[in-house]
Design an enzyme around this catalytic site. Sequence first.
Site, short mmCIF file in Angstrom:
data_model
loop_
_atom_site.label_atom_id
_atom_site.label_comp_id
_atom_site.label_asym_id
_atom_site.label_seq_id
_atom_site.Cartn_x
_atom_site.Cartn_y
_atom_site.Cartn_z
N ARG A 1 0.80 -1.22 0.00
CA ARG A 1 0.00 0.00 0.00
C ARG A 1 0.84 1.28 0.00
O ARG A 1 0.34 2.36 -0.21
CB ARG A 1 -0.96 -0.03 1.22
CG ARG A 1 -2.04 -1.09 1.08
CD ARG A 1 -2.72 -1.40 2.41
NE ARG A 1 -1.96 -2.37 3.22
CZ ARG A 1 -2.39 -2.88 4.38
NH1 ARG A 1 -3.54 -2.52 4.89
NH2 ARG A 1 -1.64 -3.76 5.03
N ARG B 1 28.07 24.53 5.34
CA ARG B 1 28.21 23.16 4.83
C ARG B 1 29.12 22.34 5.74
O ARG B 1 29.75 22.87 6.65
CB ARG B 1 28.70 23.23 3.38
CG ARG B 1 27.62 23.85 2.45
CD ARG B 1 28.18 24.30 1.13
NE ARG B 1 28.89 23.23 0.47
CZ ARG B 1 29.80 23.40 -0.49
NH1 ARG B 1 30.11 24.63 -0.90
NH2 ARG B 1 30.40 22.36 -1.04
N GLY C 1 2.33 -14.45 5.31
CA GLY C 1 1.47 -13.92 6.36
C GLY C 1 2.16 -13.80 7.71
O GLY C 1 3.26 -14.32 7.92
N LYS D 1 32.37 26.08 3.95
CA LYS D 1 32.52 24.62 3.82
C LYS D 1 33.89 24.25 4.32
O LYS D 1 34.88 24.89 3.93
CB LYS D 1 32.38 24.20 2.35
CG LYS D 1 32.46 22.70 2.17
CD LYS D 1 33.21 22.26 0.94
CE LYS D 1 34.67 22.67 0.95
NZ LYS D 1 35.47 22.07 -0.12
#
Length: 464
Positions: A19, A338, A85, A356
């Site tokens: 689903r 970053r 199941g 960064k």
Amino acid sequence: MSDNARTAAVVLAAGKGTRFRSDLAKVLHRAAGRTLVGHVLEALRPLGLGQVVVVVGHQAEDVTASVQASDLPGLTTVVQEEQHGTGHAVQVAMPALADDVDRVLVLPGDTPLLTAPTLERLLAAAQGSTAAMLTARLEDPTGYGRVLRDADGNVTGIVEQRDATDAQRAIDEINAGMYVVARDHLVAALGQLDTDNDQGELYLTDVVGILAGKGEPVAAFVTSEDEVAGVNDRRQLADAAAVLRRRHLDHLMTEVGVSVADPATTHLDVDVEVGRDAVLLPGTILESGTRIGERAVVGPNSHLTACQVGNDATVHSTRATEAVIGEHASVGPFTHLRPGTRLGVKSKAGAFVETKNAQIGDGSKVPHLAYLGDATVGEQVNIACGVITVNYDGFTKSHTTIEDGAFVGCDTMLVAPVTVGSGAFVAAGSTLTDDVPADALAIARARQVNKEGWAAERRRQHGR
Ligand code: UD1
Ligand code: CA
């Protein structure tokens, strides 16, 4: 029945999750920063059970790696090659149980709202009876198995929605899919399962009817609605994530003392820590591994992933990943930190600054419009507007060092590798290709030439 050390949990995580319409196994989808099955394992952690067997099947390798990363003591996995199941899944798990295990707690892998105290109560409810199960009364029980009781209120069985009569569908007490069963009785009942149902599967739920039919009492512990919610599709995933986030915010507000201006737009992963008197402003997203210090103000509109924010810091309209922000530091607005960024105490990274792999020392300021990549900046440095570390030549990354107390003027290009010595001053508009000695002035730009009357003469030629 016995204590927790002789109780094993079996967690069912082999299903595909049709689903969900996903290429990713359902139990690996995340809610509030943790996988669905990860939430179930965290609910188990405080119980100290002797053994936890996770049944994997669909994307078995990935699910195994994910659950093993939880480092839950006593965790092992078994593979259910074909999924026939929930009853079949438990059959597959039984041979993996240690000899001294005398009762089994079975849990679905798709119930992320479950908590340890509820499991404790379920285990307590099972004391003295062969089996106990968790149930809840739901306003809308659609999709769940319904609990069948006799005139005296004793549980007689469970019927799945798709196999139920109209009268049974009107029952509002649902099966949470969580059971504790004495091991020997579970083994016996599993041996009696059949596939006589709408899906042609071996249903674990039939174990309850089989036990009741033999006159073995099955205690039902009725719990609150949200704890039992199974996540079978993406709408339920979103709903569960909202509950998890709200629970975490409630905890921070009531137990820690954090102000949350607008819980609806404040998204925290469940492991995010926030200190006392911190303030979270609207539009704030704090992802796993993030820790916010005391009295810090984060937001509005900040998105932090695996960041450390020091006490008394402010982080306004910022995107940051794996960054460390020092105490009393000021970040934003419109700042991008970053990985590898470290901002010192009382430092500043202001508007339109990107960093960064950059360490910026205590008291240093980068107030606006700059890029600092692969850089080490000392203390009390001033980086003026428009400064750029030229760290990449298309092949290699090179490092820039700016020592304590230096002043780098506006619109300076630092062509790395390059070092600006302590206390040095770099004139605005410079393109530095050579190191600057300590306390020196560097000017690296063409000299200005003024041509008197040039503009007036040009206008005259054009008739203006
Ligand atoms: C199940 C119960 C239902 C209950 C609901 C509670 C059965 C037959 N039904 O329904 O009564 O109200 O849970 O949430 O048990 N799984 C396996 N192997 C399989 C099949 C399933 O490991 O062969 C796992 C799934 O990955 C999942 C869990 O078992 O984590 C439950 O399966 P699912 O298909 O979601 O059962 P429900 O239809 O929700
Ligand atoms: Ca389910």
